[in-house]
Design a protein around this motif. Sequence first.
Motif, PDB file in Angstrom:
ATOM      1  N   LEU A 152     102.993   8.765  22.355  1.00 45.89           N
ATOM      2  CA  LEU A 152     104.369   8.294  22.253  1.00 45.89           C
ATOM      3  C   LEU A 152     105.203   9.307  21.493  1.00 45.89           C
ATOM      4  O   LEU A 152     104.869   9.680  20.359  1.00 45.89           O
ATOM      5  CB  LEU A 152     104.387   6.943  21.522  1.00 45.89           C
ATOM      6  CG  LEU A 152     105.749   6.346  21.167  1.00 45.89           C
ATOM      7  CD1 LEU A 152     106.535   5.980  22.425  1.00 45.89           C
ATOM      8  CD2 LEU A 152     105.557   5.111  20.273  1.00 45.89           C
ATOM      9  N   ARG A 153     106.296   9.764  22.108  1.00 43.00           N
ATOM     10  CA  ARG A 153     107.195  10.730  21.480  1.00 43.00           C
ATOM     11  C   ARG A 153     108.561  10.079  21.324  1.00 43.00           C
ATOM     12  O   ARG A 153     109.136   9.559  22.287  1.00 43.00           O
ATOM     13  CB  ARG A 153     107.291  11.992  22.342  1.00 43.00           C
ATOM     14  CG  ARG A 153     108.129  13.119  21.747  1.00 43.00           C
ATOM     15  CD  ARG A 153     107.912  14.401  22.544  1.00 43.00           C
ATOM     16  NE  ARG A 153     108.759  15.484  22.084  1.00 43.00           N
ATOM     17  CZ  ARG A 153     109.915  15.816  22.664  1.00 43.00           C
ATOM     18  NH1 ARG A 153     110.350  15.142  23.731  1.00 43.00           N
ATOM     19  NH2 ARG A 153     110.641  16.819  22.188  1.00 43.00           N
ATOM     20  N   VAL A 154     109.071  10.082  20.082  1.00 39.97           N
ATOM     21  CA  VAL A 154     110.321   9.382  19.794  1.00 39.97           C
ATOM     22  C   VAL A 154     111.268  10.285  19.020  1.00 39.97           C
ATOM     23  O   VAL A 154     110.860  11.262  18.382  1.00 39.97           O
ATOM     24  CB  VAL A 154     110.075   8.081  18.990  1.00 39.97           C
ATOM     25  CG1 VAL A 154     109.087   7.174  19.708  1.00 39.97           C
ATOM     26  CG2 VAL A 154     109.586   8.387  17.578  1.00 39.97           C
ATOM     27  N   LEU A 155     112.549   9.920  19.060  1.00 38.76           N
ATOM     28  CA  LEU A 155     113.579  10.601  18.280  1.00 38.76           C
ATOM     29  C   LEU A 155     113.683   9.918  16.926  1.00 38.76           C
ATOM     30  O   LEU A 155     113.964   8.726  16.837  1.00 38.76           O
ATOM     31  CB  LEU A 155     114.919  10.545  19.010  1.00 38.76           C
ATOM     32  CG  LEU A 155     116.108  11.204  18.312  1.00 38.76           C
ATOM     33  CD1 LEU A 155     115.888  12.710  18.184  1.00 38.76           C
ATOM     34  CD2 LEU A 155     117.398  10.921  19.078  1.00 38.76           C
ATOM     35  N   TRP A 156     113.422  10.671  15.862  1.00 41.05           N
ATOM     36  CA  TRP A 156     113.495  10.149  14.500  1.00 41.05           C
ATOM     37  C   TRP A 156     114.828  10.590  13.898  1.00 41.05           C
ATOM     38  O   TRP A 156     115.048  11.779  13.653  1.00 41.05           O
ATOM     39  CB  TRP A 156     112.324  10.678  13.672  1.00 41.05           C
ATOM     40  CG  TRP A 156     112.356  10.386  12.204  1.00 41.05           C
ATOM     41  CD1 TRP A 156     112.431  11.293  11.192  1.00 41.05           C
ATOM     42  CD2 TRP A 156     112.305   9.095  11.581  1.00 41.05           C
ATOM     43  NE1 TRP A 156     112.412  10.661   9.973  1.00 41.05           N
ATOM     44  CE2 TRP A 156     112.344   9.313  10.184  1.00 41.05           C
ATOM     45  CE3 TRP A 156     112.233   7.791  12.062  1.00 41.05           C
ATOM     46  CZ2 TRP A 156     112.314   8.257   9.264  1.00 41.05           C
ATOM     47  CZ3 TRP A 156     112.190   6.745  11.159  1.00 41.05           C
ATOM     48  CH2 TRP A 156     112.229   6.971   9.779  1.00 41.05           C
ATOM     49  N   PRO A 157     115.757   9.653  13.656  1.00 40.01           N
ATOM     50  CA  PRO A 157     117.131  10.027  13.327  1.00 40.01           C
ATOM     51  C   PRO A 157     117.395  10.354  11.859  1.00 40.01           C
ATOM     52  O   PRO A 157     118.555  10.471  11.476  1.00 40.01           O
ATOM     53  CB  PRO A 157     117.911   8.773  13.758  1.00 40.01           C
ATOM     54  CG  PRO A 157     116.965   7.651  13.499  1.00 40.01           C
ATOM     55  CD  PRO A 157     115.588   8.196  13.805  1.00 40.01           C
TER      56      PRO A 157
ATOM     57  N   GLU B 243     108.322  17.654  15.049  1.00 42.55           N
ATOM     58  CA  GLU B 243     109.111  18.781  15.514  1.00 42.55           C
ATOM     59  C   GLU B 243     110.485  18.734  14.841  1.00 42.55           C
ATOM     60  O   GLU B 243     111.405  18.054  15.321  1.00 42.55           O
ATOM     61  CB  GLU B 243     109.269  18.726  17.030  1.00 42.55           C
ATOM     62  CG  GLU B 243     107.953  18.770  17.792  1.00 42.55           C
ATOM     63  CD  GLU B 243     108.105  18.475  19.266  1.00 42.55           C
ATOM     64  OE1 GLU B 243     108.309  19.432  20.027  1.00 42.55           O
ATOM     65  OE2 GLU B 243     108.023  17.294  19.647  1.00 42.55           O
ATOM     66  N   PRO B 244     110.648  19.428  13.707  1.00 42.66           N
ATOM     67  CA  PRO B 244     111.914  19.346  12.965  1.00 42.66           C
ATOM     68  C   PRO B 244     113.114  19.891  13.732  1.00 42.66           C
ATOM     69  O   PRO B 244     114.250  19.457  13.506  1.00 42.66           O
ATOM     70  CB  PRO B 244     111.631  20.182  11.709  1.00 42.66           C
ATOM     71  CG  PRO B 244     110.496  21.083  12.081  1.00 42.66           C
ATOM     72  CD  PRO B 244     109.667  20.304  13.046  1.00 42.66           C
ATOM     73  N   GLU B 245     112.855  20.833  14.655  1.00 46.93           N
ATOM     74  CA  GLU B 245     113.980  21.421  15.403  1.00 46.93           C
ATOM     75  C   GLU B 245     114.673  20.378  16.275  1.00 46.93           C
ATOM     76  O   GLU B 245     115.884  20.447  16.494  1.00 46.93           O
ATOM     77  CB  GLU B 245     113.493  22.568  16.288  1.00 46.93           C
ATOM     78  CG  GLU B 245     112.721  23.644  15.539  1.00 46.93           C
ATOM     79  CD  GLU B 245     111.241  23.308  15.389  1.00 46.93           C
ATOM     80  OE1 GLU B 245     110.821  22.239  15.886  1.00 46.93           O
ATOM     81  OE2 GLU B 245     110.519  24.104  14.766  1.00 46.93           O
ATOM     82  N   THR B 246     113.906  19.430  16.786  1.00 49.50           N
ATOM     83  CA  THR B 246     114.461  18.413  17.681  1.00 49.50           C
ATOM     84  C   THR B 246     114.418  17.011  17.085  1.00 49.50           C
ATOM     85  O   THR B 246     114.797  16.045  17.740  1.00 49.50           O
ATOM     86  CB  THR B 246     113.706  18.406  19.023  1.00 49.50           C
ATOM     87  OG1 THR B 246     112.301  18.234  18.759  1.00 49.50           O
ATOM     88  CG2 THR B 246     113.915  19.719  19.764  1.00 49.50           C
ATOM     89  N   LEU B 247     113.956  16.912  15.842  1.00 50.83           N
ATOM     90  CA  LEU B 247     113.841  15.622  15.145  1.00 50.83           C
ATOM     91  C   LEU B 247     112.995  14.638  15.950  1.00 50.83           C
ATOM     92  O   LEU B 247     113.321  13.460  16.073  1.00 50.83           O
ATOM     93  CB  LEU B 247     115.225  15.017  14.863  1.00 50.83           C
ATOM     94  CG  LEU B 247     116.132  15.810  13.931  1.00 50.83           C
ATOM     95  CD1 LEU B 247     117.455  15.089  13.733  1.00 50.83           C
ATOM     96  CD2 LEU B 247     115.456  16.072  12.590  1.00 50.83           C
TER      97      LEU B 247
END
Length: 259
Positions: free
Chosen positions: A23-28, A63-67
Motif C-alpha cells: 500500500l502506497r499513500v500520500l502522507w500530508p 519517499e520524502p521527495e513525494t511525501l
Amino acid sequence: MRAACCKATVLSHSAPAADIRLLRVLWPDPGHAPHAGQFFTLRSWGAEEAPFLSRPISVHKWEPETLTVSFLYQIVGEGTAKLAALREGDALQLTGPMGNGFDVPDIAARYEKIALVGGGIGTAPLYQLARELAAAGRTPDVFFGFRDEPYCMEQYRGLAGLVKVSTDSGRVGFHGFVTQLYDPAAYDVVLICGPTPMMRNAARLCAEKGTPCLVSLEKKMACGIGACLGCTIETASGAKSVCKDGPVFAGTEVFGWQT
C-alpha cells in the motif's frame, strides 16, 4: 516528536503475493517524517465499526521527495482485510510515525559489515533500513527467509552487497532456515526482524559468536504511545513497552543472550 494523525490518500495498492499487499499513500505532514523501524497505525473504517483498534504497520518505504509512505503487510484478520479493500483514491486515517526504530546514523558510524536478517512479513521494515544504510554509505548483506515464495526481493539490487533467500518448502533458494545462510562472526552487527522464534535463535547465534544484534519486535498494540501498557514485555532492564521504548531493542535485552 509526537505522532500526527492525518487523512492519507491511497496512490496505489498491489499484491506482490497471495496474501501480501503493498500500500502506497500520500502522507500530508512533512514535519512528521518516519525513519526505518518506525510504524504507523492505519484505519480505513469508522470509529464505531469493528475492529475497535487501528492496525499498527511498519514503514516499508518513505519517499520524502513525494511525501509518500509505503506499507507492506499481510492479510491476517478483519482489520487487514478491510485495509486490503482500499483502492486508488480512497482515504484512510494514519497516525504516526511511532516508536523508536533503527538509529541508522549511529549504526553506520559504529559498524561497517552489516547483515539484515528477515523472516516472512518481518522483511517489510528492512527495505527502508537498507535504503537509509545505503544513503549513509553502508552496503549491507541481506538474508531473508520465507515459507514458500519470496516477494519484493528485486528492490534490494543496488542497495545490498549479497542477497540470499531460504524457503521452508525448498521451492526457491536454500531449503532450510534463514539463520543457516550466514555466519554472524563475519559481521560487525546483525539487524533482525521476523517471527519471534527466528529472532530468538538468531540472537542466540549472534551471542555465541560475540556479534551484537538488534531485533525489531512485533506485539499486539492498542494506544501505540506506551500509555495503555498493552504491549509491555519483560527485558533485562525491566518492563518496557514495544510501541514506545521499541520496537527495536538489543537482542541481549529482550532474549537474555549475553555476548
